[in-house]
Design a protein around this motif. Structure first.
Motif, PDB file in Angstrom:
ATOM      1  N   ILE A  47      -3.085  -0.161  -5.193  1.00  9.56           N
ATOM      2  CA  ILE A  47      -3.664  -1.191  -4.314  1.00  9.56           C
ATOM      3  C   ILE A  47      -2.565  -1.706  -3.381  1.00  9.56           C
ATOM      4  CG2 ILE A  47      -4.794  -3.455  -4.175  1.00  9.56           C
ATOM      5  CD1 ILE A  47      -5.843  -3.028  -7.006  1.00  9.56           C
ATOM      6  N   GLU A  48      -2.778  -1.555  -2.085  1.00  6.58           N
ATOM      7  CA  GLU A  48      -1.792  -1.980  -1.083  1.00  6.58           C
ATOM      8  C   GLU A  48      -2.280  -3.242  -0.382  1.00  6.58           C
ATOM      9  OE1 GLU A  48      -0.983   1.191   1.705  1.00  6.58           O
ATOM     10  OE2 GLU A  48      -0.587  -0.244   3.305  1.00  6.58           O
ATOM     11  N   ASP A  49      -1.381  -4.156  -0.086  1.00  7.24           N
ATOM     12  CA  ASP A  49      -1.721  -5.406   0.608  1.00  7.24           C
ATOM     13  C   ASP A  49      -3.032  -6.004   0.065  1.00  7.24           C
ATOM     14  OD1 ASP A  49       0.583  -5.420   2.044  1.00  7.24           O
ATOM     15  OD2 ASP A  49      -0.308  -4.995   3.992  1.00  7.24           O
ATOM     16  N   GLY A  50      -3.050  -6.176  -1.257  1.00 10.04           N
ATOM     17  CA  GLY A  50      -4.202  -6.792  -1.915  1.00 10.04           C
ATOM     18  C   GLY A  50      -4.332  -8.258  -1.576  1.00 10.04           C
ATOM     19  N   LEU A 100       2.575  10.106   0.250  1.00  8.03           N
ATOM     20  CA  LEU A 100       2.488   9.953   1.697  1.00  8.03           C
ATOM     21  C   LEU A 100       1.053   9.601   2.055  1.00  8.03           C
ATOM     22  CD1 LEU A 100       3.714  11.069   4.743  1.00  8.03           C
ATOM     23  CD2 LEU A 100       1.907  12.690   4.253  1.00  8.03           C
ATOM     24  N   LYS A 101       0.870   8.687   3.007  1.00  7.04           N
ATOM     25  CA  LYS A 101      -0.482   8.524   3.550  1.00  7.04           C
ATOM     26  C   LYS A 101      -0.456   8.824   5.035  1.00  7.04           C
ATOM     27  CE  LYS A 101      -0.955   3.524   4.538  1.00  7.04           C
ATOM     28  NZ  LYS A 101      -1.864   2.371   4.434  1.00  7.04           N
ATOM     29  N   SER A 102      -1.378   9.673   5.457  1.00 10.93           N
ATOM     30  CA  SER A 102      -1.436  10.070   6.864  1.00 10.93           C
ATOM     31  C   SER A 102      -2.880  10.210   7.325  1.00 10.93           C
ATOM     32  CB  SER A 102      -0.664  11.376   7.073  1.00 10.93           C
ATOM     33  OG  SER A 102      -0.721  11.761   8.431  1.00 10.93           O
ATOM     34  N   ILE A 131      -6.514   2.132  -2.598  1.00 10.28           N
ATOM     35  CA  ILE A 131      -7.087   1.299  -1.536  1.00 10.28           C
ATOM     36  C   ILE A 131      -5.995   0.514  -0.812  1.00 10.28           C
ATOM     37  CG2 ILE A 131      -9.380   1.087  -2.592  1.00 10.28           C
ATOM     38  CD1 ILE A 131      -8.608  -1.700  -3.600  1.00 10.28           C
ATOM     39  N   ASP A 132      -6.198   0.304   0.476  1.00 13.34           N
ATOM     40  CA  ASP A 132      -5.397  -0.650   1.248  1.00 13.34           C
ATOM     41  C   ASP A 132      -6.366  -1.648   1.858  1.00 13.34           C
ATOM     42  OD1 ASP A 132      -3.781  -2.153   2.839  1.00 13.34           O
ATOM     43  OD2 ASP A 132      -3.234  -0.533   4.235  1.00 13.34           O
ATOM     44  N   PRO A 133      -6.673  -2.743   1.124  1.00  7.13           N
ATOM     45  CA  PRO A 133      -7.560  -3.751   1.701  1.00  7.13           C
ATOM     46  C   PRO A 133      -6.974  -4.352   2.992  1.00  7.13           C
ATOM     47  CG  PRO A 133      -7.346  -4.067  -0.669  1.00  7.13           C
ATOM     48  CD  PRO A 133      -6.313  -3.042  -0.266  1.00  7.13           C
ATOM     49  N   GLY A 182       3.364  -3.312  -1.321  1.00  6.11           N
ATOM     50  CA  GLY A 182       3.505  -4.274  -0.224  1.00  6.11           C
ATOM     51  C   GLY A 182       3.758  -3.552   1.087  1.00  6.11           C
ATOM     52  N   ASP A 183       2.939  -3.873   2.093  1.00  6.25           N
ATOM     53  CA  ASP A 183       3.112  -3.282   3.427  1.00  6.25           C
ATOM     54  C   ASP A 183       3.470  -4.398   4.416  1.00  6.25           C
ATOM     55  OD1 ASP A 183       2.826  -2.118   5.925  1.00  6.25           O
ATOM     56  OD2 ASP A 183       0.674  -1.752   5.752  1.00  6.25           O
ATOM     57  N   ASP A 184       2.451  -5.156   4.858  1.00  9.51           N
ATOM     58  CA  ASP A 184       2.692  -6.212   5.843  1.00  9.51           C
ATOM     59  C   ASP A 184       3.697  -7.261   5.352  1.00  9.51           C
ATOM     60  OD1 ASP A 184       0.898  -4.960   7.500  1.00  9.51           O
ATOM     61  OD2 ASP A 184      -0.759  -6.324   7.098  1.00  9.51           O
ATOM     62  N   PHE A 186     -12.363  -4.317   3.625  1.00  8.17           N
ATOM     63  CA  PHE A 186     -11.189  -3.544   3.203  1.00  8.17           C
ATOM     64  C   PHE A 186     -10.941  -2.433   4.234  1.00  8.17           C
ATOM     65  CE2 PHE A 186     -11.430  -4.270  -1.721  1.00  8.17           C
ATOM     66  CZ  PHE A 186     -11.483  -5.631  -1.524  1.00  8.17           C
ATOM     67  N   GLN A 187      -9.664  -2.249   4.565  1.00  7.27           N
ATOM     68  CA  GLN A 187      -9.316  -1.340   5.663  1.00  7.27           C
ATOM     69  C   GLN A 187      -9.342   0.139   5.278  1.00  7.27           C
ATOM     70  OE1 GLN A 187      -5.927  -2.425   8.477  1.00  7.27           O
ATOM     71  NE2 GLN A 187      -4.927  -0.847   7.275  1.00  7.27           N
ATOM     72  N   GLU A 188      -8.850   0.472   4.071  1.00  3.65           N
ATOM     73  CA  GLU A 188      -8.672   1.891   3.745  1.00  3.65           C
ATOM     74  C   GLU A 188      -9.108   2.214   2.319  1.00  3.65           C
ATOM     75  OE1 GLU A 188      -4.558   2.910   4.603  1.00  3.65           O
ATOM     76  OE2 GLU A 188      -4.624   1.777   6.464  1.00  3.65           O
ATOM     77  N   ALA A 221       6.605  -0.208  -2.368  1.00  6.10           N
ATOM     78  CA  ALA A 221       6.662  -0.591  -0.953  1.00  6.10           C
ATOM     79  C   ALA A 221       6.103   0.516  -0.081  1.00  6.10           C
ATOM     80  CB  ALA A 221       8.102  -0.881  -0.537  1.00  6.10           C
ATOM     81  N   LEU A 222       5.345   0.116   0.939  1.00  7.41           N
ATOM     82  CA  LEU A 222       4.946   1.067   1.966  1.00  7.41           C
ATOM     83  C   LEU A 222       6.108   1.188   2.950  1.00  7.41           C
ATOM     84  CD1 LEU A 222       2.240   2.599   2.343  1.00  7.41           C
ATOM     85  CD2 LEU A 222       1.950   1.233   4.404  1.00  7.41           C
ATOM     86  N   ILE A 223       6.337   2.400   3.436  1.00  7.41           N
ATOM     87  CA  ILE A 223       7.500   2.657   4.295  1.00  7.41           C
ATOM     88  C   ILE A 223       7.019   3.243   5.622  1.00  7.41           C
ATOM     89  CG2 ILE A 223       9.616   4.023   4.521  1.00  7.41           C
ATOM     90  CD1 ILE A 223       9.891   1.903   2.338  1.00  7.41           C
ATOM     91  N   LYS A 224       7.280   2.468   6.709  1.00 11.51           N
ATOM     92  CA  LYS A 224       6.897   2.898   8.060  1.00 11.51           C
ATOM     93  C   LYS A 224       8.119   2.762   8.961  1.00 11.51           C
ATOM     94  CE  LYS A 224       2.128   1.029   7.861  1.00 11.51           C
ATOM     95  NZ  LYS A 224       1.378  -0.251   7.981  1.00 11.51           N
ATOM     96  N   VAL A 225       8.522   3.871   9.585  1.00 15.92           N
ATOM     97  CA  VAL A 225       9.770   3.869  10.351  1.00 15.92           C
ATOM     98  C   VAL A 225       9.716   2.862  11.500  1.00 15.92           C
ATOM     99  CG1 VAL A 225      11.411   5.312  11.617  1.00 15.92           C
ATOM    100  CG2 VAL A 225      10.075   6.311   9.772  1.00 15.92           C
TER     101      VAL A 225
END
Ligand code: PGA
Ligand code: ZN
Length: 418
Positions: free
Chosen positions: A282-285, A385-387, A241-243, A309-311, A161-163, A332-336
């Motif tokens: 839970i993100e990108d499970g 926000l996640k940073s 978590i972001d697996p 959902g991210d990826d 798991f990544q995060e 949804a995860l939001i990345k510019v």
């Protein structure tokens, strides 16, 4: 009117080259933006242009993207007056001409869009977080999600798991949430030392001890929250978590801590984790393409847990709308830089609001000190926000910018649980 547009190749937080853009307005004021870069990217993300010249930075140089800003993009932007940011962003997309910004480079385009947003905000004499906030939205300070244990593509430990993030949902205001994050981070460092585990860091500033079991990781977090003297749960500190399941998905199985799992085994594992620990998000499970896994995950846990959902969404408005129709995820995860312009990012956020999806604004694992996303998070009113960890300059620049906004806007609320 923009009188000049320029760019340079700089280093990001991983020591990899990235793009810095500046635009100059009619009064000679310069506005700068630094472009982030991901390591665990979705397959449909907007495409960065990298030089591929193996004699420089192992092929990762961005001089081509820089030159694209200094030639075609400069010519376009200085050729006329612009009424708003949408007009600029649409013109950038048209000039690029590809569906994924692969000709001029999303890394060139997103930097121009971010710098231009700052110029428009200045022109309107408002701070960036006001400029970016839609009329129907109440700005607020987000719950910071601190990634304090790193695995996956962000560390060399065996943690699939990544995060593993701590989220001070129960803090009374942003500055208290930030302090709690820093206190838990310090407590976790002591926990790790006591357990004889390394306190070396991963890409996002979280610790990267040599563990592989997600249950052990969550146990460490709960231990750290308690030893910091804080309460565990929604009135105190929760876990997110972001697996990033793309990273441990192979064919149709997942590999976690030496075990091969089907999608339904993996969803069982998440259910066990949610039972045992205060996991609220839970993100990108599941991986891209595992549609059945995503639906199962959303059905099983979506009522009690935020399923992000991210990826799979890559900050794309239409993809998020389609997922809402299909019963996939509820946030949804939001990345510019995943979509490539500020206006398209705002469109993705608007879809989230329309469809009752939550949204979390996010940094990338490769960052610059640019704090654009702090303003965006406040503007969107999404409350999350996640940073990364509450440590390292490129991570804390965002958290510290939020302190500044909180101090100048005492009427803004905090958080996403109303
Ligand atoms: P990335 O990871 O920035 O390396 O893509 C962040 C994430 O998966 O959320
Ligand atoms: Zn992610």
């Amino acid at each position: 009117r923009l009188t000049h547009v320029d760019a340079a190749e700089i280093l990001d937080s991983r020591g990899a080259p990235t793009v810095s853009v500046s635009v100059t307005d009619g009064s000679g004021r310069r506005f700068v933006a630094g472009v982030p870069a991901g390591a665990s990217t979705g397959s449909r993300e907007a495409v960065e242009v990298r030089d591929g010249d193996l004699d420089r930075f192992g092929g990762r140089g961005v001089t081509t993207a820089v030159r694209n800003v200094q030639t075609e993009i400069r010519d376009l932007l200085t050729s006329r007056e612009w009424s708003d940011l949408q007009q600029v962003d649409r013109a950038l997309c048209r000039l690029d001409g590809t569906p994924n910004k692969s000709r001029l480079g999303a890394n060139a385009i997103v930097g121009v869009s971010m710098a231009a947003a700052r110029a428009f905000a200045r022109d309107a004499s408002v701070p960036l977080y006001r400029f970016l906030s839609p009329d129907d939205t109440q700005p607020c300070l987000p719950v910071p999600h601190f990634n304090v244990l790193n695995g996956g593509a962000h560390a060399d430990n065996g943690l699939a798991f990544q995060e593993f993030m701590i989220a001070p949902l129960g803090a009374t205001d942003y500055s208290e949430g930030l302090r709690w994050g820093a206190e838990v981070y310090a407590a976790l460092r002591s926990e790790l030392r006591r357990a004889g585990l390394s306190s070396g860091l991963g890409d996002e500033g979280g610790f990267a001890p040599a563990i592989d079991d997600p249950l052990e990781a969550c146990g460490l977090l709960v231990g750290a929250v308690e030893s910091a003297g804080l309460s565990v749960g929604r009135d105190g500190v929760c876990i997110a978590i972001d697996p990033a399941a793309n990273g441990f998905h192979d064919g149709d199985t997942y590999e976690v801590a030496g075990q091969r799992l089907s999608s339904s085994d993996l969803v069982d594992l998440y259910a066990d984790l949610v039972d045992a620990f205060p996991i609220w998000s839970i993100e990108d499970g599941c991986a891209e393409g595992d549609d059945d896994g995503w639906k199962l995950l959303t059905e099983r846990l979506g009522n009690s847990v935020q399923i992000v959902g991210d990826d799979i969404f890559v900050t794309d408005a239409e993809t998020i709308a389609a997922a809402a129709d299909a019963g996939v995820a509820n946030a949804a995860l939001i990345k510019v830089n995943q979509i490539g312009t500020v206006s398209e990012t705002s469109a993705a956020l608007a879809v989230c609001r329309d469809r009752g999806f939550a949204a979390m604004i996010s940094h990338r694992s490769g960052e610059t000190p640019d704090a654009f996303i702090a303003d965006l998070a406040v503007a969107s009113g999404c409350g999350q926000l996640k940073s990364g960890a509450p440590a390292r300059g490129e991570r804390v620049s965002k958290y510290n910018r939020l302190l500044e906004i909180a101090a100048s806007e005492p009427s803004f609320g905090y958080g996403c649980l109303s």
